[in-house]
Design a protein around this motif. Structure first.
Motif: not given
Length: 209
Positions: A141-143, A150-151
């Protein structure tokens, strides 16, 4: 009968279940479309309303999970891809495949899945394996990547060489993280207990070398 420590009992209770699945092959004939499951009203069913755009062709090998009526729920991961396709396919178009009993060397290699990787190498001691894994949630997901949302998660373990097609183990650093692996033809199937990383991170899924 010995009494197990309470902490060990908790770990055993939280271990992921064994992975029940079969290897199947698409029989000769036309391409077979995936059908939606119960996320769509009136599905799964072999109908135009349930049909998806994705399909498999004769010779493709799939992981079969369960059957319902005339359909079987399957997952397919194409060679060179990390994004699996899952849905319901006509059971009559599938035939069971009996894979050869896995050898220890079949485990060795880099296995790739959707947002996760598992590397299996020979261990430092003879007759052992070293397993390492990395997984993320949101990396596609770029956003989310842009805002640092990011996890991630990881595991590491050193184990005796498996004598069959399944492995179950705990992370050497975080024993609350427990994982089951199963070799099935060209696939490595994984299931964890949801405690192997940040929120929504999982190693559960299907992998190919």
């Amino acid at each position: 009968m010995p009494v197990l420590p309470f902490a060990l009992l908790l770990l055993l209770q939280d271990a992921p279940a064994p992975i029940a699945a079969e290897l199947v092959e698409v029989a000769p004939g036309p391409k077979r479309y995936f059908h939606a499951g119960d996320e769509r009203e009136g599905c799964p069913a072999p109908s135009a309303a349930c049909r998806r755009k994705g399909y498999v062709v004769a010779g493709d090998r799939l992981v079969a999970w369960e059957a319902s009526g005339a359909l079987t729920r399957v997952t397919y991961l194409a060679p060179g891809s990390t994004r699996p396709s899952e849905g319901w396919v006509e059971t009559a178009a599938l035939r069971r495949v009996a894979p050869a009993p896995p050898k220890a060397s079949d485990w060795i290699g880099g296995w790739s899945g959707w947002e996760s990787e598992i590397d299996i190498t020979r261990g430092a001691k003879p007759g052992t394996f070293h397993l390492g894994g990395n997984a993320t949630w949101g990396a596609h997901d770029p956003e989310r990547v842009k805002r640092g949302g990011v996890n991630s998660g990881m595991f590491s373990a050193d184990l005796p060489e498996p004598k069959g097609g399944s492995l179950a183990f705990a992370d050497s650093e975080e024993p609350a993280c427990r994982i089951t692996l199963r070799l099935l033809g060209p696939y490595l199937l994984a299931r964890d207990n949801g405690q192997c990383g940040g929120m929504n991170v999982t190693f559960s899924g299907i992998y190919r070398k």
